[in-house]
Motif scaffolding. Structure first.
Motif, PDB file in Angstrom:
ATOM      1  N   GLY A 169     -87.450  16.367  56.492  1.00  0.00           N
ATOM      2  CA  GLY A 169     -88.471  16.531  55.458  1.00  0.00           C
ATOM      3  C   GLY A 169     -87.914  17.209  54.219  1.00  0.00           C
ATOM      4  O   GLY A 169     -88.264  16.854  53.085  1.00  0.00           O
ATOM      5  N   MET A 170     -87.028  18.199  54.411  1.00  0.00           N
ATOM      6  CA  MET A 170     -86.410  18.864  53.264  1.00  0.00           C
ATOM      7  C   MET A 170     -85.552  17.886  52.463  1.00  0.00           C
ATOM      8  O   MET A 170     -85.552  17.919  51.220  1.00  0.00           O
ATOM      9  CB  MET A 170     -85.564  20.035  53.745  1.00  0.00           C
ATOM     10  N   ILE A 171     -84.819  17.022  53.148  1.00  0.00           N
ATOM     11  CA  ILE A 171     -84.014  16.014  52.439  1.00  0.00           C
ATOM     12  C   ILE A 171     -84.910  15.145  51.585  1.00  0.00           C
ATOM     13  O   ILE A 171     -84.585  14.799  50.440  1.00  0.00           O
ATOM     14  CB  ILE A 171     -83.227  15.162  53.451  1.00  0.00           C
ATOM     15  N   LEU A 172     -86.074  14.818  52.117  1.00  0.00           N
ATOM     16  CA  LEU A 172     -87.008  13.941  51.415  1.00  0.00           C
ATOM     17  C   LEU A 172     -87.511  14.569  50.119  1.00  0.00           C
ATOM     18  O   LEU A 172     -87.842  13.861  49.159  1.00  0.00           O
ATOM     19  CB  LEU A 172     -88.193  13.627  52.342  1.00  0.00           C
ATOM     20  N   PHE A 173     -87.576  15.896  50.056  1.00  0.00           N
ATOM     21  CA  PHE A 173     -88.071  16.563  48.857  1.00  0.00           C
ATOM     22  C   PHE A 173     -86.955  17.165  48.006  1.00  0.00           C
ATOM     23  O   PHE A 173     -87.192  17.491  46.834  1.00  0.00           O
ATOM     24  CB  PHE A 173     -89.064  17.664  49.242  1.00  0.00           C
ATOM     25  N   ALA A 174     -85.753  17.339  48.562  1.00  0.00           N
ATOM     26  CA  ALA A 174     -84.665  17.976  47.811  1.00  0.00           C
ATOM     27  C   ALA A 174     -83.777  16.963  47.104  1.00  0.00           C
ATOM     28  O   ALA A 174     -83.361  17.190  45.964  1.00  0.00           O
ATOM     29  CB  ALA A 174     -83.826  18.846  48.750  1.00  0.00           C
ATOM     30  N   PHE A 175     -83.455  15.855  47.747  1.00  0.00           N
ATOM     31  CA  PHE A 175     -82.524  14.905  47.159  1.00  0.00           C
ATOM     32  C   PHE A 175     -83.117  14.124  45.979  1.00  0.00           C
ATOM     33  O   PHE A 175     -82.398  13.873  45.002  1.00  0.00           O
ATOM     34  CB  PHE A 175     -82.009  13.936  48.224  1.00  0.00           C
ATOM     35  N   PRO A 176     -84.387  13.701  46.027  1.00  0.00           N
ATOM     36  CA  PRO A 176     -84.915  12.906  44.900  1.00  0.00           C
ATOM     37  C   PRO A 176     -84.832  13.575  43.528  1.00  0.00           C
ATOM     38  O   PRO A 176     -84.533  12.883  42.547  1.00  0.00           O
ATOM     39  CB  PRO A 176     -86.363  12.629  45.328  1.00  0.00           C
ATOM     40  N   PRO A 177     -85.086  14.900  43.373  1.00  0.00           N
ATOM     41  CA  PRO A 177     -84.907  15.478  42.035  1.00  0.00           C
ATOM     42  C   PRO A 177     -83.490  15.321  41.503  1.00  0.00           C
ATOM     43  O   PRO A 177     -83.290  15.122  40.296  1.00  0.00           O
ATOM     44  CB  PRO A 177     -85.274  16.958  42.235  1.00  0.00           C
ATOM     45  N   LEU A 178     -82.493  15.396  42.390  1.00  0.00           N
ATOM     46  CA  LEU A 178     -81.112  15.179  41.947  1.00  0.00           C
ATOM     47  C   LEU A 178     -80.916  13.727  41.527  1.00  0.00           C
ATOM     48  O   LEU A 178     -80.195  13.450  40.559  1.00  0.00           O
ATOM     49  CB  LEU A 178     -80.132  15.553  43.055  1.00  0.00           C
ATOM     50  N   ILE A 179     -81.544  12.801  42.252  1.00  0.00           N
ATOM     51  CA  ILE A 179     -81.456  11.393  41.851  1.00  0.00           C
ATOM     52  C   ILE A 179     -82.052  11.199  40.469  1.00  0.00           C
ATOM     53  O   ILE A 179     -81.501  10.475  39.618  1.00  0.00           O
ATOM     54  CB  ILE A 179     -82.163  10.502  42.895  1.00  0.00           C
ATOM     55  N   PHE A 223     -80.583  20.090  39.183  1.00  0.00           N
ATOM     56  CA  PHE A 223     -79.524  20.172  40.186  1.00  0.00           C
ATOM     57  C   PHE A 223     -79.841  21.245  41.225  1.00  0.00           C
ATOM     58  O   PHE A 223     -79.703  21.015  42.427  1.00  0.00           O
ATOM     59  CB  PHE A 223     -78.174  20.467  39.524  1.00  0.00           C
ATOM     60  N   TRP A 224     -80.268  22.421  40.794  1.00  0.00           N
ATOM     61  CA  TRP A 224     -80.469  23.505  41.755  1.00  0.00           C
ATOM     62  C   TRP A 224     -81.802  23.391  42.501  1.00  0.00           C
ATOM     63  O   TRP A 224     -81.949  23.976  43.571  1.00  0.00           O
ATOM     64  CB  TRP A 224     -80.327  24.861  41.068  1.00  0.00           C
ATOM     65  N   ILE A 225     -82.745  22.629  41.978  1.00  0.00           N
ATOM     66  CA  ILE A 225     -83.928  22.308  42.796  1.00  0.00           C
ATOM     67  C   ILE A 225     -83.483  21.556  44.046  1.00  0.00           C
ATOM     68  O   ILE A 225     -84.063  21.695  45.122  1.00  0.00           O
ATOM     69  CB  ILE A 225     -84.944  21.486  41.981  1.00  0.00           C
ATOM     70  N   PHE A 226     -82.418  20.768  43.879  1.00  0.00           N
ATOM     71  CA  PHE A 226     -81.770  20.166  45.043  1.00  0.00           C
ATOM     72  C   PHE A 226     -80.809  21.148  45.716  1.00  0.00           C
ATOM     73  O   PHE A 226     -80.773  21.281  46.941  1.00  0.00           O
ATOM     74  CB  PHE A 226     -80.992  18.919  44.620  1.00  0.00           C
ATOM     75  N   GLY A 227     -80.011  21.840  44.913  1.00  0.00           N
ATOM     76  CA  GLY A 227     -78.847  22.542  45.418  1.00  0.00           C
ATOM     77  C   GLY A 227     -79.157  23.707  46.323  1.00  0.00           C
ATOM     78  O   GLY A 227     -78.398  23.975  47.263  1.00  0.00           O
ATOM     79  N   HIS A 228     -80.284  24.422  46.064  1.00  0.00           N
ATOM     80  CA  HIS A 228     -80.509  25.548  46.975  1.00  0.00           C
ATOM     81  C   HIS A 228     -81.155  25.132  48.291  1.00  0.00           C
ATOM     82  O   HIS A 228     -80.718  25.591  49.348  1.00  0.00           O
ATOM     83  CB  HIS A 228     -81.302  26.677  46.344  1.00  0.00           C
ATOM     84  N   PRO A 229     -82.152  24.244  48.289  1.00  0.00           N
ATOM     85  CA  PRO A 229     -82.578  23.725  49.601  1.00  0.00           C
ATOM     86  C   PRO A 229     -81.433  23.090  50.380  1.00  0.00           C
ATOM     87  O   PRO A 229     -81.420  23.121  51.613  1.00  0.00           O
ATOM     88  CB  PRO A 229     -83.648  22.684  49.235  1.00  0.00           C
ATOM     89  N   GLU A 230     -80.443  22.551  49.657  1.00  0.00           N
ATOM     90  CA  GLU A 230     -79.272  21.963  50.322  1.00  0.00           C
ATOM     91  C   GLU A 230     -78.599  22.961  51.255  1.00  0.00           C
ATOM     92  O   GLU A 230     -78.128  22.600  52.333  1.00  0.00           O
ATOM     93  CB  GLU A 230     -78.292  21.481  49.236  1.00  0.00           C
ATOM     94  N   VAL A 231     -78.550  24.230  50.845  1.00  0.00           N
ATOM     95  CA  VAL A 231     -77.920  25.247  51.689  1.00  0.00           C
ATOM     96  C   VAL A 231     -78.633  25.333  53.029  1.00  0.00           C
ATOM     97  O   VAL A 231     -78.000  25.423  54.093  1.00  0.00           O
ATOM     98  CB  VAL A 231     -77.931  26.618  50.981  1.00  0.00           C
TER      99      VAL A 231
END
Length: 851
Positions: A226-236, A268-276
């Motif tokens: 679920g986190m991938i679903l919300f974290a990766f799209p802003p980077l896209i 980028f960091w809207i994606f980057g910190h959930p990425e951690v």
């Protein structure tokens, strides 16, 4: 209708018949066996795709590790010229990129695809061909990005690719395009895997396994996917904006044209910190699965761990600004994000304390997996403490972009992700290979890795405090960093030696070694119920599960599964079949048929990858040709592998239970896949909406003069066309349900024309207003929103024509119309997107007094 399972009302199992059992096993083997020889590349079984994912992820890890050793060699002594500054920039950029995008996230997906069906007691995941497609996308994209260094065109702007350097083609060159388009393609595989895993956990649990009975690993998979679903799209979304500026000169990040480079950092960091936490939580899941096994008892605080994992996921999306404390943000923002950064330690600590409590109330069996797990907890807790330090604004101002942050990052990621992963490899190695690892070699590997890691990264805290900046190419002896850097370099090579020892232990041929005993660790979770030697079908029969640790708490379960006493013990129709259950209580809904081996997924991924590669070099005509090939392969794959009309409406699945063989609407995994995919798509769209409002708040002159605002009547006309198209799609579903096939097809094709008419009105309004996306950020945002709708309308058109063809071929009809119901769901999201765009183009400028 859903069915309640009551053991007292189920028919007793049939007496065991050896001849029947042999015949059933033969049919299952025929259906589920992998293709022979070179045709193995067409395999879609989770066991094969998971292994390929795992080995490929580790190959990229080795590649990134070699780059890290090259970096440490360059920094070993002062004034070193081992590598040029340009090559050094490429080394650290590709190192971070490969570790984060090609190892840390894909390794989670690899492990999940490999073991999740077995932990659930299922045959496979609901979309095995989607898993195969995701893998091929990952492989092709990863080779493209990493291979760029061999030609001297690797990205060199850091794994974060900050603007304005990355948006200026003179400074960044082709490497930035390779980074943007290559990683955008790789993100396709990540989102595909997320959809597969979410639907798998929600809909493919065995009968009886209610949400509160799910193993902890399944909970973590659900949360992280679920986190991938919300974290990766802003980077896209950010990648799209940046590539449009680089390729076509659109004004998004150029200050002279109303752009703002800070927007990239936010996206980028809207994606980057959930990425951690996307990286951290799956590895913690491995410890949560292994620890009860060696403790010999259920996990203490099961529910608290689940709630804490959800809490970490929620809070992780509110922390991104703590990477931007030094960018001049208002103090109120700094205070809020600093507090949020501190708060995330609470749910994280709850999980750690539950692990410690489990160990305290049991007599822990010593083992190599627990050795790695213990090392992981020690390293991660230390990294968490330094994380609390950098979350404090005054300290971060001093340590920002220094080697202190490098040390903190690696203590968190290697302690929180890599060491638990090594523990998991040692734990599940007998499950995957059915052979045992060399225990002594594994212990040597642990101590080399543990000692080498601390030797490498502990001194970096002092190096950073002494003023050594990140990404520095070389330094002078007078800086006082020479001894610490030499120690770190030695430690890095010791760590590499430990990993090499473990890798050799894993890859050592053991073809003549004896098979391990079944459930060698005496675990309580279902993956250890598999037969030895293993079979390609997963569970021999899909069991009824009513406990959290079935192998401990349901006596005789393994024997019952082996004898085919539970559900789907046979494959009479020659189809690969799963049982789909409802989300909350795992009540059986229907029998799903899934696709088998095919070359179509490879062809689809190859064509899509080629589109991204050709776009990197601006070869647009060839890119369009391969785009058509991608559409062709994908439609062929869907036509031959989804929503097939069954030979009978229902079938007995065992123990007196009969289930339908077809489902549509929200009972179908396909409907949920569309819903989840479009949720991710809407998240990317929200990234564009965020960008629009960011410009509004950051730029006092964002809105142009009234004459340059698109005309309201054209915008209303366009919205009307899009809404009419949506209503025609909804009407087509109703007409088909009433048996009017011709009317349904006409409405579907009419919906395409209405949608494009609406888009044309919007494009004409923007053109008539004189908006030029290369002149100002407002113009660029308007055209980007129109382009976003246009891309979705192209996909909408393909889907409408596809479903109309299925209706014409009588594959989609009044009784079996899952395709049309899925399409209608897509159009709901499309209509919502159109309304939001209309508000941004017409209503909001009006409210702001721009017209």
């Amino acid at each position: 209708m859903t069915q309640e399972i009551d053991l007292s009302k189920l028919a007793p199992p049939e007496p065991f018949d050896e001849a029947r059992d042999k015949a059933q096993r033969a049919r299952l083997m025929t259906v589920w066996q992998e293709p022979p020889g070179w045709k193995i590349i067409t395999a879609v079984n989770n066991s094969h795709i998971g292994k390929w994912y795992l080995l490929t992820s580790f190959a990229f890890f080795v590649f990134a590790g070699i780059l890290a050793l090259m970096i440490r060699a360059q920094l070993a002594v002062p004034n070193n010229d081992l590598f040029s500054q340009q090559l050094y920039n490429q080394l650290f950029t590709l190192h971070g990129t490969a570790m984060m995008f090609l190892f840390a996230v894909p390794i989670f997906e690899a492990v999940a695809i490999l073991i999740l069906p077995e932990i659930l007691g299922a045959r496979d995941l609901p979309f095995p061909r989607l898993s195969a497609f995701g893998y091929w996308c990952f492989l092709i994209g990863g080779v493209f990005v990493c291979g760029s260094i061999l030609f001297g065109v690797a990205p060199d702007g850091g794994w974060f690719m900050y603007t304005p350097l990355s948006s200026n083609t003179e400074y960044s060159g082709l490497g930035a395009d390779i980074w943007l388009l290559g990683l955008s393609f790789i993100e396709v595989s990540s989102i595909a895997a997320a959809v597969e895993l979410i639907v798998g956990v929600l809909k493919c649990r065995p009968p009886g396994m209610r949400l509160n009975l799910m193993p902890l690993y399944c909970w973590y998979v659900l949360v992280v996917a679920g986190m991938i679903l919300f974290a990766f799209p802003p980077l896209i979304a950010g990648d799209l904006l940046l590539e449009m500026e680089r390729a076509f000169g659109w004004a998004f990040f150029d200050v002279d044209r109303g752009g703002d480079p800070m927007l990239w950092q936010h996206l980028f960091w809207i994606f980057g910190h959930p990425e951690v936490y996307i990286v951290f939580l799956p590895s913690i899941a491995l410890i949560a699965t292994m620890l009860p096994t060696f403790a010999g008892r259920p996990m203490v605080g099961h529910s608290w761990i689940v709630l804490s994992a959800i809490g970490v996921a929620f809070l992780s999306f509110g922390l991104w600004v703590h990477h931007m404390f030094t960018t001049g943000l208002p103090e109120i923002s700094l205070s809020f994000f600093s507090a949020a950064s501190e708060a995330v330690a609470v749910p994280t600590g709850i999980q750690i304390f539950c692990f410690i409590a489990t160990m305290l109330v049991s007599k822990l069996r010593p083992s190599v997996p627990m050795l790695f797990a213990g090392g992981a907890l020690a390293i991660f807790v230390f990294g968490g403490l330094t994380g609390v330090m950098v979350a404090l604004v005054p300290f971060d101002w001093q340590a920002h972009d220094s080697y202190f942050v490098v040390a903190h990052l690696h203590y968190t990621l290697i302690g929180g992700m890599l060491f638990p992963l090594m523990a998991g490899i040692c734990y599940w190695y007998p499950f995957v290979t059915q052979r045992a690892m060399n225990d002594r070699a594994s212990r040597w590997a642990f101590w080399l890795m543990f000692g080498g890691f601390n030797l490498a990264f502990l001194p970096m805290h002092w190096t950073g405090i002494m003023g050594m900046p990140r990404r520095v190419w070389t330094y002078d002896l007078s800086d006082g960093w020479a001894v610490l850097n030499m120690v770190s370099t030695i430690g890095a090579f010791v760590f590499a030696a430990g990993f090499a020892a473990l890798a050799a232990n894993v890859l050592w041929p053991r073809g003549k070694a004896p098979l391990v005993a079944r459930n060698i660790w005496n675990a309580g979770t279902m993956e250890w119920s598999g037969e030895v030697p293993g079979k390609p079908w997963g569970a021999r029969s899909i069991p009824y599960i009513h406990t959290r640790y079935p192998l401990w708490e349901q006596p005789g379960l393994v024997e019952q599964i082996d004898r085919g006493e539970w559900f789907l013990p046979d494959a009479e129709e020659g189809k690969r079949e799963l049982i789909v259950t409802d989300i909350l209580d795992a009540r059986p809904l229907y029998v799903q048929r899934v696709g088998g081996p095919t070359f179509l997924t490879l062809g689809s991924a190859f064509c899509l990858g080629t589109v991204f590669i050709l776009a990197t070099f601006h070869l647009w005509s060839l890119a369009l040709a391969f785009g058509a090939g991608f559409i062709g392969f994908t439609l062929w794959w869907l036509w031959t592998g989804t929503s097939e009309i069954p030979e009978r409406p229902s079938k007995p699945v065992g123990r007196g239970l009969t289930l339908p063989t077809y489902a549509q609407g929200n009972r179908s995994p396909g409907w949920w896949a569309v819903f989840i995919t479009m949720t991710g798509d809407m998240t990317a769209f929200m990234g564009l909406v965020f960008s629009y409002f960011f410009y509004w708040t950051a730029l006092p002159d964002f809105f142009p003069v009234a004459a340059q605002i698109p005309a309201l009547h054209w915008l209303l006309l366009g919205l009307g066309g899009l809404i009419v198209g949506w209503l025609m799609s909804v009407g087509a579903r109703r007409q088909l349900g009433q048996g009017a096939r011709g009317t349904a097809m006409a409405l579907l094709l009419g919906a395409v024309l209405a949608g494009f008419a609406g888009l044309g009105a919007w494009a004409f309004a923007a053109h008539e207003a004189g908006l030029d996306p290369t002149v100002h950020s407002f113009d660029a945002m308007v055209w980007m929103l129109v382009l976003w709708m246009g891309l979705h309308l192209l996909l909408n058109a393909v889907m409408h024509v596809y479903v109309a063809a299925r209706i014409w071929a009588d594959i989609c009809n009044p009784d079996y119309r899952a395709d049309l119901m899925n399409l209608t769901l897509f159009t709901h999201f499309l209509a919502l997107t159109a309304i939001v765009i209309f508000i941004l183009l017409a209503v909001f400028p009006m409210l702001m007094g721009a017209v």
